[in-house]
Design a protein around this motif. Structure first.
Motif, mmCIF file in Angstrom:
data_model
loop_
_atom_site.group_PDB
_atom_site.id
_atom_site.type_symbol
_atom_site.label_atom_id
_atom_site.label_comp_id
_atom_site.label_asym_id
_atom_site.label_seq_id
_atom_site.Cartn_x
_atom_site.Cartn_y
_atom_site.Cartn_z
ATOM 1 N N PHE A 46 0.849 -1.188 0.000
ATOM 2 C CA PHE A 46 0.000 0.000 0.000
ATOM 3 C C PHE A 46 0.889 1.244 0.000
ATOM 4 C CE2 PHE A 46 -3.317 -2.822 1.642
ATOM 5 C CZ PHE A 46 -4.471 -2.274 1.096
ATOM 6 N N PRO A 47 0.575 2.243 -0.802
ATOM 7 C CA PRO A 47 1.276 3.521 -0.648
ATOM 8 C C PRO A 47 0.897 4.143 0.691
ATOM 9 C CG PRO A 47 -0.546 3.738 -2.202
ATOM 10 C CD PRO A 47 -0.442 2.277 -1.876
ATOM 11 N N GLU A 97 -11.012 -6.922 -3.223
ATOM 12 C CA GLU A 97 -10.133 -5.758 -3.231
ATOM 13 C C GLU A 97 -9.549 -5.471 -1.846
ATOM 14 O OE1 GLU A 97 -9.235 -4.202 -5.994
ATOM 15 O OE2 GLU A 97 -10.488 -5.663 -7.052
ATOM 16 N N PRO A 98 -8.226 -5.370 -1.750
ATOM 17 C CA PRO A 98 -7.617 -4.947 -0.480
ATOM 18 C C PRO A 98 -7.771 -3.439 -0.302
ATOM 19 C CG PRO A 98 -5.911 -5.387 -2.120
ATOM 20 C CD PRO A 98 -7.218 -5.724 -2.772
ATOM 21 N N ILE A 99 -8.237 -3.017 0.861
ATOM 22 C CA ILE A 99 -8.433 -1.591 1.134
ATOM 23 C C ILE A 99 -7.979 -1.272 2.553
ATOM 24 C CG2 ILE A 99 -10.439 -1.485 -0.416
ATOM 25 C CD1 ILE A 99 -12.132 -1.200 2.246
ATOM 26 N N GLN A 100 -7.824 0.015 2.804
ATOM 27 C CA GLN A 100 -7.627 0.514 4.159
ATOM 28 C C GLN A 100 -8.709 1.540 4.464
ATOM 29 O OE1 GLN A 100 -3.415 1.908 4.140
ATOM 30 N NE2 GLN A 100 -3.070 0.285 5.644
ATOM 31 N N LEU A 101 -9.118 1.597 5.730
ATOM 32 C CA LEU A 101 -10.020 2.637 6.211
ATOM 33 C C LEU A 101 -9.218 3.590 7.094
ATOM 34 C CD1 LEU A 101 -13.196 0.543 7.202
ATOM 35 C CD2 LEU A 101 -12.762 1.788 5.066
ATOM 36 N N TRP A 102 -9.307 4.886 6.774
ATOM 37 C CA TRP A 102 -8.592 5.906 7.523
ATOM 38 C C TRP A 102 -9.573 6.988 7.972
ATOM 39 C CZ3 TRP A 102 -3.361 6.334 8.757
ATOM 40 C CH2 TRP A 102 -2.525 5.353 8.216
ATOM 41 N N SER A 142 0.880 1.478 8.440
ATOM 42 C CA SER A 142 2.004 1.584 7.511
ATOM 43 C C SER A 142 3.270 1.091 8.216
ATOM 44 C CB SER A 142 2.198 3.031 7.049
ATOM 45 O OG SER A 142 3.256 3.139 6.136
ATOM 46 N N PRO A 143 3.997 0.124 7.610
ATOM 47 C CA PRO A 143 3.721 -0.444 6.295
ATOM 48 C C PRO A 143 2.541 -1.410 6.312
ATOM 49 C CG PRO A 143 5.598 -1.535 7.288
ATOM 50 C CD PRO A 143 5.241 -0.409 8.200
ATOM 51 N N ALA A 144 1.936 -1.557 5.143
ATOM 52 C CA ALA A 144 0.874 -2.531 4.916
ATOM 53 C C ALA A 144 1.059 -3.074 3.510
ATOM 54 C CB ALA A 144 -0.503 -1.888 5.081
ATOM 55 N N TYR A 145 0.823 -4.363 3.328
ATOM 56 C CA TYR A 145 1.075 -4.957 2.017
ATOM 57 C C TYR A 145 0.247 -6.227 1.843
ATOM 58 C CZ TYR A 145 4.427 -7.580 4.935
ATOM 59 O OH TYR A 145 5.019 -8.316 5.935
ATOM 60 N N VAL A 146 0.122 -6.628 0.579
ATOM 61 C CA VAL A 146 -0.598 -7.841 0.215
ATOM 62 C C VAL A 146 0.414 -8.868 -0.276
ATOM 63 C CG1 VAL A 146 -2.388 -8.869 -1.242
ATOM 64 C CG2 VAL A 146 -2.620 -6.497 -0.466
ATOM 65 N N TRP A 164 -8.913 3.829 1.238
ATOM 66 C CA TRP A 164 -7.608 3.976 0.596
ATOM 67 C C TRP A 164 -7.269 2.677 -0.121
ATOM 68 C CZ3 TRP A 164 -4.580 7.559 -1.055
ATOM 69 C CH2 TRP A 164 -3.204 7.398 -1.199
ATOM 70 N N GLU A 165 -6.872 2.770 -1.388
ATOM 71 C CA GLU A 165 -6.686 1.587 -2.208
ATOM 72 C C GLU A 165 -5.226 1.400 -2.605
ATOM 73 O OE1 GLU A 165 -9.436 2.175 -5.393
ATOM 74 O OE2 GLU A 165 -11.201 2.052 -4.106
ATOM 75 N N LEU A 166 -4.923 0.212 -3.142
ATOM 76 C CA LEU A 166 -3.547 -0.124 -3.509
ATOM 77 C C LEU A 166 -2.974 0.800 -4.568
ATOM 78 C CD1 LEU A 166 -3.316 -4.036 -3.679
ATOM 79 C CD2 LEU A 166 -2.007 -2.516 -2.206
#
Length: 715
Positions: free
Chosen positions: A53-54, A77-82, A287-291, A98-100
């Motif tokens: 993830f950026p 879909e991998p996502i983050q909630l902020w 962060s960091p976060a990754y798939v 927030w998306e990849l």
């Protein structure tokens, strides 16, 4: 050539101690992983493709109050909630997806700030495919629709369990991990309309191993799935679980592929197809976060067999990285495992039997290629070196351009004989002893400390939890000559002097005799304390020691007082057919990429240390704090030291240089005297138990040492 898995284990039966090599292989093939030279073999292994993830913080600006809420799969879909806290004048928050690909989508506005405060600690978030949000704290749950309107709120304050994790499976149902303090993690189902939570009693996730009663929850191919040492899909109707992907015997490390693996936890996963899974890992900060895209495939490489008693998690993680990156060699683990139910004597006998077999194999030019740790060498490294069973690594270092002066001495000094280097230690642990300055009368030599302890009139133990035998070992173990009691060149020894008699008395008087020494109600003043130097926060500087009335008092070595280095040195067997492949792995461990891994106990490479220190300094920039914990030697209560931005100058000018000095001067315990030290401690127990006088014990010790010296000569 049939494919096979890469790991094997050595088990010892309780009665006859026969070694059974049990290999983990695919069902197509049953055979041996023994090294056959430089021929390639086909393995079925996990292949990892990683997408990061950026950084949401960098994209939105660090000046804003941003809070990570969740990292999850939304369907495929991998996502983050902020949350952007205080986004409006009324102090409410905005919620973003927030998306990849670095795209952000505004989902909600006007959310009360309390729901985004300490996310993950108080309030937890999850988003389903319908765009609804689930917010839970403890066992209580709130559901909001896509407009932020509350749909239901359940109160389960009386429940003994708490909601740990949530996921939506392909059947569109919402499943939960329930944390029950009595039973461990359980699987539950949420009624998305009413908010009722039903524990699925028919699904038995508990095992006899309490450490396996915790699992990660994700989406299987049809329903929910759980992630432990592998992935099992759950049939919620029948209560059955089916293995769909097993990580055992593969080079995938369930700790993850990141450089901060202890904090980069599995937060969600989904089965893509059979033998293929996607795993999301993230820190609590988002962060960091990754798939990780994991698939089981066939790979063809030259096997390099690594043998040890226990593969530490850090080493296993580096094996995983090496196997993923290296196109020629593949590390195969041979791990010695004792059968259950062995007594101490049986355990030692089974290990001795295995080490003997291993020694015979190495002498015959067979056996494993890489050896890790002293146990696998029978506890006597010097004998193995003298017999020529370990490779001198200096020629390999010269060919690879690895220079000793580029590293702290502890990288190469664990298994060393003169100029010859027989093992590397890329991830050592550093310890030190600090003791009461007044009681020790400011003395840091063995005779001075012994005299000061004999003169002290107060009631105390020297080090909490350390009995008399262990305390005697502590005072002796740092000296190769046992403080002049042994002359290795002449092959002579004398334990009848005043120093050894005084050490016996000190160890008997100040040894901890209680089994519940750590119970605060039974606390006794401890003269010394042991510190584990994880980083410079946990390394008290000279001025901090002085302010606490302490001084550096150990470990005691022949040339003075130094920090103690411990670790599991890694060596190459002289019988290996793939020494170059084995060295590639050792060289990999010493390289910048691995040494820059900030989960290390501190880099052993000097050029990396500055970057390591800078990384730690980032912890206290702005509002971030770092805490170092110790124990009050008088009361047993914890002491917390908070370092803030105002302490930057102190950290840079005093703590970091002190930490670097401790690393540079740290020493391993000498190898040569270890067998004799074992004899001394074994026989000294009769003195501590009152069964023999000091003179009787000394006589027995000298007789046994004489036999040892005569058998081995003065080498």
């Amino acid at each position: 050539m049939p494919a096979k898995f890469y790991e094997r284990s050595c088990y010892y039966e309780k009665k006859n101690f026969i070694c059974l090599l049990v290999f983990l292989m695919c069902t197509m093939f049953m055979g041996c992983c023994d090294n056959a030279g430089n021929e390639k073999e086909i393995y079925r292994d996990i292949v990892i493709e990683r997408t990061d993830f950026p950084s949401f913080r960098e994209a939105f600006g660090k000046s804003k109050y941003l809070q990570h809420l969740e990292t999850q799969f939304l369907g495929e879909e991998p996502i983050q909630l902020w949350a952007e806290r205080y986004a409006a004048e009324d102090g409410t928050s905005k919620i973003y997806q927030w998306e990849l690909d670095g795209k952000a989508k505004l989902l909600l506005e006007g959310i009360p700030d309390k729901f985004t405060l300490n996310a993950g600690l108080e309030y937890n978030w999850y988003m389903d495919l319908e765009g609804c949000f689930y917010i839970w704290y403890g066992s209580n749950l709130i559901k909001m629709d896509s407009q932020g309107r509350e749909l239901f709120r359940t109160q389960n304050d009386a429940a003994a369990w708490t909601v740990k994790k949530m996921c939506q499976a392909p059947d569109k149902k919402i499943y939960l991990t329930i944390d029950d303090p009595k039973t461990g993690d359980r699987l539950a189902e949420l009624d998305a309309d009413s908010g009722d939570i039903t524990i699925l009693e028919q699904v038995e996730t508990r095992t006899d191993d309490i450490f396996q009663n915790s699992f990660w929850l994700g989406a299987g191919i049809n329903g929910p799935a759980i992630f432990q040492s592998g992935i099992r899909e759950v049939d919620t109707e029948q209560g059955e679980m089916t293995h769909v992907l097993n990580f055992s015997g593969t080079s995938y490390n369930t700790s993850g592929s990141g450089f901060n693996a202890e904090k980069e936890l599995v937060v969600d996963f989904r089965m893509v197809e059979e033998e293929c899974v996607e795993v999301i890992r993230s820190t609590s900060s988002g962060s960091p976060a990754y798939v990780e895209h994991l698939s089981l495939k066939e790979v063809e490489k030259i096997p390099v067999v690594l043998c040890t008693t226990t593969v530490e998690s850090w080493v296993r993680q580096q094996i995983s990285r090496f196997n993923q990156e290296n196109e020629t060699y593949h590390i195969v683990i041979e791990e010695w495992i004792a059968a259950d139910g062995l007594s101490t004597a049986e355990y030692e006998e089974s290990l001795k039997d295995y080490v003997t077999r291993l020694s015979i194999e190495i002498a015959a030019g067979k056996g494993p290629d890489i050896l890790i740790g002293e146990k696998i060498l029978g506890g006597n490294v010097m004998d193995m070196i003298a017999k020529g069973m370990l490779e001198d690594l200096r020629p390999y270092m010269e060919r690879s351009g690895i220079r000793e002066e580029d590293y702290f001495p502890i990288a190469f000094s664990a298994w060393r004989w003169g100029e010859e280097i027989y093992g590397i230690c890329p991830d050592p642990r550093i310890y030190a002893l600090e003791a009461d300055r007044d009681i020790l009368q400011n003395r840091s030599d063995i005779r001075g400390i012994t005299e000061a302890l004999l003169a002290y009139q107060g009631e105390a133990v020297y080090l909490g939890g350390m009995d008399s035998t262990a305390l005697l070992r502590l005072f002796l173990e740092g000296s190769e000559t046992l403080w002049g009691m042994i002359d290795w060149e002449k092959g002579t020894f004398d334990f009848s002097g005043e120093l050894f008699l005084n050490l016996l008395q000190v160890a008997q008087r100040y040894g901890e005799t209680r089994s519940n020494w750590d119970n605060p109600e039974n606390f006794i003043f401890s003269i010394a304390q042991k510190d584990y130097f994880r980083d410079y926060y946990f390394t008290p500087s000279d001025s901090e020691l002085e302010s606490q009335g302490l001084m550096l008092a150990g470990w005691l070595f022949d040339d003075g007082c130094h920090a103690l280095a411990e670790g599991s040195p890694i060596a190459i067997s002289s019988g290996s057919d793939v020494k170059e492949g084995a060295w590639e792995f050792l060289c990999f461990l010493l390289g910048d990429e691995i040494q820059e891994d900030y989960t290390l106990n501190g880099s052993v490479k000097k050029s990396v240390f500055a970057g390591y220190a800078d990384k730690l300094l980032e912890k206290i920039e702005g509002d971030n704090l770092a805490a170092a914990f110790s124990q009050d030697r008088t009361t047993g209560e914890s002491i917390t030291r908070i370092y803030e931005e105002k302490d930057m100058e102190f950290i840079k000018t005093e703590k970091i240089p002190y930490y670097e000095k401790m690393l540079a001067e740290a020493k391993y315990l000498p190898l040569r005297s270890a067998p004799i030290l074992d004899i001394i401690c074994e026989e000294a127990e009769d003195y501590f138990n009152g069964n023999k006088s000091a003179e009787e014990v000394i006589n027995v010790i000298e007789n046994r040492v004489r036999l040892y010296v005569n058998e081995r000569g003065s080498k």
